[in-house]
Design a protein around this motif. Structure first.
Motif, mmCIF file in Angstrom:
data_model
loop_
_atom_site.group_PDB
_atom_site.id
_atom_site.type_symbol
_atom_site.label_atom_id
_atom_site.label_comp_id
_atom_site.label_asym_id
_atom_site.label_seq_id
_atom_site.Cartn_x
_atom_site.Cartn_y
_atom_site.Cartn_z
ATOM 1 N N GLY A 15 0.791 -1.219 0.000
ATOM 2 C CA GLY A 15 0.000 0.000 0.000
ATOM 3 C C GLY A 15 0.821 1.265 0.000
ATOM 4 O O GLY A 15 0.279 2.359 -0.221
ATOM 5 N N GLY A 16 2.111 1.129 0.231
ATOM 6 C CA GLY A 16 2.997 2.289 0.273
ATOM 7 C C GLY A 16 3.492 2.699 -1.102
ATOM 8 O O GLY A 16 3.075 2.143 -2.132
ATOM 9 N N SER A 17 4.400 3.660 -1.106
ATOM 10 C CA SER A 17 4.911 4.225 -2.357
ATOM 11 C C SER A 17 6.432 4.287 -2.328
ATOM 12 O O SER A 17 7.046 4.421 -1.256
ATOM 13 N N LEU A 18 7.006 4.199 -3.510
ATOM 14 C CA LEU A 18 8.427 4.437 -3.720
ATOM 15 C C LEU A 18 8.593 5.154 -5.047
ATOM 16 O O LEU A 18 7.776 4.982 -5.968
ATOM 17 N N SER A 62 -0.064 -5.072 -15.355
ATOM 18 C CA SER A 62 0.027 -5.369 -13.925
ATOM 19 C C SER A 62 0.283 -4.129 -13.065
ATOM 20 O O SER A 62 0.072 -4.160 -11.857
ATOM 21 N N VAL A 63 0.721 -3.042 -13.697
ATOM 22 C CA VAL A 63 1.039 -1.838 -12.918
ATOM 23 C C VAL A 63 0.207 -0.634 -13.329
ATOM 24 O O VAL A 63 0.342 0.439 -12.731
ATOM 25 N N LYS A 64 -0.641 -0.792 -14.331
ATOM 26 C CA LYS A 64 -1.463 0.337 -14.779
ATOM 27 C C LYS A 64 -2.318 0.869 -13.638
ATOM 28 O O LYS A 64 -2.932 0.099 -12.893
ATOM 29 N N GLY A 65 -2.322 2.194 -13.532
ATOM 30 C CA GLY A 65 -3.094 2.826 -12.474
ATOM 31 C C GLY A 65 -2.351 2.929 -11.157
ATOM 32 O O GLY A 65 -2.821 3.600 -10.231
ATOM 33 N N ARG A 66 -1.192 2.276 -11.069
ATOM 34 C CA ARG A 66 -0.405 2.325 -9.832
ATOM 35 C C ARG A 66 0.974 2.935 -10.053
ATOM 36 O O ARG A 66 1.482 3.658 -9.192
ATOM 37 N N MET A 82 5.905 4.653 -7.965
ATOM 38 C CA MET A 82 5.189 3.416 -7.681
ATOM 39 C C MET A 82 4.296 3.628 -6.465
ATOM 40 O O MET A 82 4.794 3.860 -5.355
ATOM 41 N N ASN A 83 3.007 3.561 -6.680
ATOM 42 C CA ASN A 83 2.020 3.734 -5.614
ATOM 43 C C ASN A 83 1.260 2.436 -5.386
ATOM 44 O O ASN A 83 1.240 1.546 -6.238
ATOM 45 N N ASN A 84 0.613 2.355 -4.236
ATOM 46 C CA ASN A 84 -0.176 1.173 -3.892
ATOM 47 C C ASN A 84 0.613 -0.120 -4.166
ATOM 48 O O ASN A 84 0.135 -1.032 -4.850
ATOM 49 N N LEU A 85 1.813 -0.151 -3.617
ATOM 50 C CA LEU A 85 2.680 -1.308 -3.857
ATOM 51 C C LEU A 85 2.076 -2.584 -3.302
ATOM 52 O O LEU A 85 1.371 -2.579 -2.277
ATOM 53 N N GLN A 107 22.554 -1.299 -13.145
ATOM 54 C CA GLN A 107 22.889 -2.413 -12.257
ATOM 55 C C GLN A 107 21.680 -2.933 -11.496
ATOM 56 O O GLN A 107 21.724 -4.051 -10.978
ATOM 57 N N GLY A 108 20.644 -2.150 -11.421
ATOM 58 C CA GLY A 108 19.426 -2.568 -10.746
ATOM 59 C C GLY A 108 19.333 -2.059 -9.327
ATOM 60 O O GLY A 108 20.349 -1.777 -8.675
ATOM 61 N N THR A 109 18.104 -1.941 -8.855
ATOM 62 C CA THR A 109 17.840 -1.561 -7.471
ATOM 63 C C THR A 109 16.743 -2.466 -6.917
ATOM 64 O O THR A 109 15.750 -2.741 -7.600
ATOM 65 N N GLN A 110 16.952 -2.941 -5.708
ATOM 66 C CA GLN A 110 16.013 -3.899 -5.115
ATOM 67 C C GLN A 110 14.809 -3.186 -4.531
ATOM 68 O O GLN A 110 14.951 -2.203 -3.790
ATOM 69 N N VAL A 111 13.642 -3.678 -4.853
ATOM 70 C CA VAL A 111 12.395 -3.229 -4.242
ATOM 71 C C VAL A 111 11.757 -4.427 -3.545
ATOM 72 O O VAL A 111 11.534 -5.464 -4.181
ATOM 73 N N THR A 112 11.498 -4.280 -2.264
ATOM 74 C CA THR A 112 10.869 -5.345 -1.485
ATOM 75 C C THR A 112 9.618 -4.789 -0.831
ATOM 76 O O THR A 112 9.680 -3.767 -0.138
ATOM 77 N N VAL A 113 8.511 -5.461 -1.071
ATOM 78 C CA VAL A 113 7.228 -5.027 -0.519
ATOM 79 C C VAL A 113 6.742 -6.091 0.455
ATOM 80 O O VAL A 113 6.534 -7.250 0.072
#
Length: 115
Positions: A15-18, A62-66, A82-85, A107-113
């Motif tokens: 539900g959070g954002s990044l 999968s991410v439309k609207g978010r 990125m909203n409503n994760l 190189q990439g960045t990790q996102v963990t929800v």
């Protein structure tokens, strides 16, 4: 030397954002399609969103609207809001620069929800 440097990843609750950022250098940024891809463990790397040199935007279903991709050609930056994760958004997120001849990756960045 081409560089794509991602930042902004981390741990977030559902539900959070990044906001991810990608700083580009070493090529003519404004002429490239810029994209964000993600890869979860054991899965293929998939397109999340991209934005062309004329600002045509495409988001994965999968991410439309978010999620929202944007770019700033004056700063050579591309962003992914990125909203409503959701836990299924957990992945390494990669920045990509693409034209008819070249494809560059960060190189990439990790996102963990967390749920």
């Amino acid at each position: 030397q081409v560089q794509l440097v991602e930042s902004g990843g981390g741990l977030q609750q559902a539900g959070g954002s990044l906001r991810l950022s990608c700083a580009a250098s070493g090529f003519t940024f404004s002429t490239y399609t810029m994209g964000w891809y993600r890869q979860a463990p054991g899965k293929q790397r998939d397109l999340v969103a991209d934005i062309t040199s004329v600002f045509t935007i495409n988001h994965a279903d999968s991410v439309k609207g978010r999620f929202t991709i944007s770019r700033d050609n004056a700063k050579n930056m591309v962003y992914l809001q990125m909203n409503n994760l959701k836990p299924e958004d957990t992945a390494v997120y990669y920045c990509n620069a693409l034209n008819s001849r070249n494809s560059y990756w960060g190189q990439g960045t990790q996102v963990t929800v967390s749920s």
